[in-house]
Design a protein around this motif. Structure first.
Motif, mmCIF file in Angstrom:
data_model
loop_
_atom_site.group_PDB
_atom_site.id
_atom_site.type_symbol
_atom_site.label_atom_id
_atom_site.label_comp_id
_atom_site.label_asym_id
_atom_site.label_seq_id
_atom_site.Cartn_x
_atom_site.Cartn_y
_atom_site.Cartn_z
ATOM 1 N N LEU A 136 0.834 -1.205 0.000
ATOM 2 C CA LEU A 136 0.000 0.000 0.000
ATOM 3 C C LEU A 136 0.871 1.258 0.000
ATOM 4 O O LEU A 136 0.548 2.256 -0.637
ATOM 5 N N SER A 175 -2.582 -11.816 -2.567
ATOM 6 C CA SER A 175 -3.159 -11.593 -3.892
ATOM 7 C C SER A 175 -2.757 -12.717 -4.852
ATOM 8 O O SER A 175 -1.611 -13.148 -4.851
ATOM 9 N N SER A 214 -5.868 4.051 -18.229
ATOM 10 C CA SER A 214 -6.128 5.069 -17.199
ATOM 11 C C SER A 214 -4.800 5.652 -16.735
ATOM 12 O O SER A 214 -3.781 4.958 -16.701
ATOM 13 N N HIS A 256 -13.458 -1.052 -12.104
ATOM 14 C CA HIS A 256 -12.771 -0.358 -11.014
ATOM 15 C C HIS A 256 -12.924 1.143 -11.264
ATOM 16 O O HIS A 256 -12.738 1.612 -12.390
ATOM 17 N N PRO A 314 -11.051 8.468 -9.328
ATOM 18 C CA PRO A 314 -11.668 9.723 -8.905
ATOM 19 C C PRO A 314 -12.191 10.497 -10.124
ATOM 20 O O PRO A 314 -11.522 10.528 -11.163
ATOM 21 N N ILE A 347 -8.379 -9.232 -5.590
ATOM 22 C CA ILE A 347 -9.145 -9.026 -4.366
ATOM 23 C C ILE A 347 -10.539 -8.444 -4.654
ATOM 24 O O ILE A 347 -11.514 -8.776 -3.979
HETATM 25 C C1 LIG Z 1 -8.219 -0.814 -13.984
HETATM 26 C C2 LIG Z 1 -8.042 -1.165 -12.782
HETATM 27 C C3 LIG Z 1 -7.685 -0.283 -11.685
HETATM 28 C C4 LIG Z 1 -7.788 1.097 -11.530
HETATM 29 C C5 LIG Z 1 -8.301 2.098 -12.520
HETATM 30 C C6 LIG Z 1 -7.306 1.411 -10.221
HETATM 31 C C7 LIG Z 1 -7.254 2.687 -9.665
HETATM 32 C C8 LIG Z 1 -7.016 2.944 -8.323
HETATM 33 N N1 LIG Z 1 -6.822 2.037 -7.296
HETATM 34 C C9 LIG Z 1 -6.626 2.674 -6.104
HETATM 35 C C10 LIG Z 1 -6.392 2.109 -4.847
HETATM 36 C C11 LIG Z 1 -6.203 0.744 -4.583
HETATM 37 N N2 LIG Z 1 -6.234 -0.267 -5.493
HETATM 38 C C12 LIG Z 1 -5.987 -1.459 -4.867
HETATM 39 C C13 LIG Z 1 -5.957 -2.718 -5.432
HETATM 40 C C14 LIG Z 1 -6.175 -2.963 -6.775
HETATM 41 N N3 LIG Z 1 -6.448 -2.050 -7.774
HETATM 42 C C15 LIG Z 1 -6.607 -2.697 -8.971
HETATM 43 C C16 LIG Z 1 -6.928 -2.155 -10.214
HETATM 44 C C17 LIG Z 1 -7.149 -0.796 -10.460
HETATM 45 N N4 LIG Z 1 -6.932 0.252 -9.623
HETATM 46 C C18 LIG Z 1 -6.423 -4.081 -8.696
HETATM 47 C C19 LIG Z 1 -6.484 -5.162 -9.724
HETATM 48 C C20 LIG Z 1 -6.155 -4.251 -7.345
HETATM 49 C C21 LIG Z 1 -5.995 -5.536 -6.586
HETATM 50 C C22 LIG Z 1 -4.648 -6.130 -6.570
HETATM 51 C C23 LIG Z 1 -4.655 -7.387 -5.784
HETATM 52 O O1 LIG Z 1 -3.844 -7.466 -4.887
HETATM 53 O O2 LIG Z 1 -5.463 -8.307 -5.973
HETATM 54 C C24 LIG Z 1 -5.762 -1.213 -3.493
HETATM 55 C C25 LIG Z 1 -5.377 -2.269 -2.456
HETATM 56 C C26 LIG Z 1 -6.505 -3.098 -2.002
HETATM 57 C C27 LIG Z 1 -7.379 -2.338 -1.085
HETATM 58 O O3 LIG Z 1 -6.912 -1.904 -0.037
HETATM 59 O O4 LIG Z 1 -8.540 -2.111 -1.454
HETATM 60 C C28 LIG Z 1 -5.915 0.153 -3.296
HETATM 61 C C29 LIG Z 1 -5.783 0.905 -2.005
HETATM 62 C C30 LIG Z 1 -6.711 4.048 -6.392
HETATM 63 C C31 LIG Z 1 -6.574 5.117 -5.336
HETATM 64 C C32 LIG Z 1 -6.941 4.219 -7.754
HETATM 65 C C33 LIG Z 1 -7.103 5.439 -8.562
HETATM 66 C C34 LIG Z 1 -6.622 6.588 -8.305
#
Ligand SMILES: C=CC1=C(C)c2cc3[nH]c(cc4nc(cc5[nH]c(cc1n2)c(C)c5CCC(=O)O)C(CCC(=O)O)=C4C)c(C)c3C=C
Ligand SMILES: [Fe+2]
Length: 518
Positions: free
Chosen positions: A124, A170, A232, A298, A301, A381
């Motif tokens: 994180l 993961s 993105s 997913h 913002p 996840i």
């Molecule tokens: C297209 C996919 C994704 C976008 C767009 C994306 C944007 C985004 N994510 C966060 C914060 C977190 N993402 C987390 C996990 C996570 N994100 C994606 C994909 C996208 N994220 C995946 C596939 C995963 C999971 C990975 C895994 O271990 O299985 C997490 C950690 C998990 C949690 O605590 O919920 C965070 C935090 C932001 C802030 C953001 C756009 C600005």
């Protein structure tokens, strides 16, 4: 697909000479201006006829909006030529060998995920330390890492719970490695002897590790393929920015030819593979035609899209349309909806939100939902926990009686084969080199595409709206939030001090007469 213009079978010649005027500036091709800005009928027309540009022809058509983003380099292909025969519909690739004068590598870019619960907080930290996730005003850049530390520690317990519930880590690394191996096999079967590497953004194997291996293996032509169907700023963009900084610093990489496939959600093979999964899963319902197909992407913002010009939302909507068109061809005409999940922090994210949409459908009397994770091609996840557990529970509470979910694509053969075709099709664009090292250094990377793609969405490298609200000056919502949090923290610290030392205001005022610990 909307416009299978490449009904024409085309064959790439063994000559690498260009037969076109330079394609339009790729800066115009991606991003917010995409639809209106990319229609270059003359270019698309020529591309359809030009053997050396056939590679992208299956996406060209009267609706030329689909074409230009795929032309990845302004310079003609040099030093490498794919001999490819392709037919719209089946995307068959001939068995003629691909002739190149270098070692081909494919770099798969992905997010990465914690492999154990102990990895969660450092993972994180890496995520929140990324300026494409939280980009602070220039003056406050020095706070990036302390802030990442603070937020990661705060969020870790909740994230850990999630990862614990899906087996303690993961599955992303294992699945991505398997995809890489299947892609390698598929490329070899198509006579492209390429090595495939995995570079994760926030966990092992880090992109830097992949690049080191690429150098050790003497790769001279690299195709960069983010494993996100839609582009993105926060995903592919972030990985490309990292690559840019690695390329800029390294003599070897400055000389390595490369091209990037920035997004590939319109590819016929991908769309068909998604439609196949949906079609199959619908058959598990008693009345398949009454099921609402619920695409859940997913979120990001809202300001990423509205202020920073992230093409993510537009690409997502187009992707859903293409899948539904493919289903319609199969006489599947179910109702469908697209909503965004997994928001983090208090700022506004892309709407509609998945949870609200589920409740809304429940209120409207919908009884069956088939969830389709659409922004990612592996289980992770957010499919295994958020969709399968949290949203299912919410749906059942909201009156939905049957909840199903389409599996992520993973190593689905049609999909992998299509990715291999995408790589092969991009090969003629690998190698638009700068004339000299000096020139290459000035343009940051060998001419190809990383920095151009970055420039498309983010030429001024403006501040990105933080997903987790950070400080803003003035009488703002953010300031109120942070003042409130700071005040609560201060009160907490004072209380702890007071209770442990037995000294302080509360004792002075006789509210807390006793010292609790000695
Ligand atoms: C297209 C996919 C994704 C976008 C767009 C994306 C944007 C985004 N994510 C966060 C914060 C977190 N993402 C987390 C996990 C996570 N994100 C994606 C994909 C996208 N994220 C995946 C596939 C995963 C999971 C990975 C895994 O271990 O299985 C997490 C950690 C998990 C949690 O605590 O919920 C965070 C935090 C932001 C802030 C953001 C756009 C600005
Ligand atoms: Fe995420």
């Amino acid at each position: 697909m909307k416009s299978p213009a490449a009904a024409a079978t085309a064959t790439a010649s063994s000559s690498s000479s260009p037969c076109l005027p330079s394609p339009p500036n790729p800066r115009l091709h991606l991003g917010r201006l995409r639809r209106p800005a990319v229609c270059f009928p003359r270019y698309c027309e020529s591309a359809r006829r030009c053997p050396s540009l056939r590679v992208e022809a299956s996406r060209l058509g009267p609706d030329a909006g689909n074409c230009a983003p795929r032309i990845l380099s302004e310079k003609p292909p040099v030093g490498c030529c794919a001999v490819v025969t392709s037919q719209a519909g089946d995307r068959e690739v001939s068995s003629a060998p691909v002739v190149t004068n270098g070692e081909i590598g494919v770099l798969l870019l992905n997010l990465g995920g914690p492999e154990t619960l102990d990895d969660v907080q450092p993972f994180l930290f890496n995520l929140f330390a990324d300026p494409d996730i939280i980009r602070l005003p220039r003056l406050f850049r020095f706070l990036q890492r302390p802030l990442a530390q603070f937020i990661s520690v705060l969020r870790a317990p909740k994230s850990k719970e999630g990862y614990a519930s899906i087996g303690g880590g993961s599955p992303l690394r294992g699945i991505t490695d398997a995809q890489a191996e299947e892609l390698r096999k598929s490329l070899w079967e198509k006579n492209v002897p390429a090595k495939v590497y995995v570079g994760m953004r926030y966990w092992h194997p880090f992109t830097e590790e992949a690049i080191e291996q690429i150098k050790r293996d003497g790769i001279t032509k690299l195709v960069v393929l983010p494993l996100y169907p839609q582009f993105s700023i926060s995903t592919s963009g972030s990985s490309l920015r990292l690559l840019e900084s690695i390329f800029r610093e390294d003599e070897y990489l400055v000389n390595m030819q490369h091209t990037v496939i920035p997004s590939w959600y319109q590819r016929e093979g991908y769309i068909k593979a998604m439609a196949n999964l949906i079609d199959k899963e619908l058959q598990t319902f008693e009345n398949p035609e009454k099921v609402v197909i619920f695409f859940s992407a997913h979120g990001v913002p809202l300001a990423y899209v509205e202020e920073a010009g992230d093409p993510y939302k537009a690409e997502m909507e187009e992707c859903v349309d293409l899948i539904m068109e493919e289903l319609e061809k199969r006489r599947i005409t179910n109702s469908f909806t697209l909503a965004y999940q997994s928001r983090v922090g208090p700022v506004e994210w892309l709407k509609p939100y998945t949870d609200e949409t589920i409740m809304d459908l429940g209120r409207k009397g919908v009884k069956s939902i088939l969830a389709v994770p659409i922004s990612f091609v592996s289980e992770h996840i957010e499919t295994l926990e958020e969709i399968d557990v949290e949203y299912k529970e919410l749906a059942l509470k909201s009156g939905i009686e049957k909840w199903g979910r389409v599996p992520a694509l993973g190593c689905e053969p049609t999909f992998i084969s299509d990715l291999a075709d995408a790589v092969i099709e991009s090969l003629p664009y690998v190698g638009a080199m700068a004339v000299s090292n000096l020139e290459a250094r000035q343009s940051l990377v060998p001419l190809g595409s990383v920095e151009e793609l970055l420039a498309v969405y983010d030429s001024q490298r403006r501040e990105l709206p933080p997903p987790v609200t950070v400080w803003e000056w003035g009488w703002t919502k953010s300031a109120e939030t942070w003042n409130g949090r700071a005040a609560m923290l201060a009160v907490l610290v004072l209380l702890v001090l007071e209770v442990t030392t037995g000294e302080g205001f509360l004792h002075q005022w006789g509210v807390l007469p006793l010292r609790l610990f000695h």
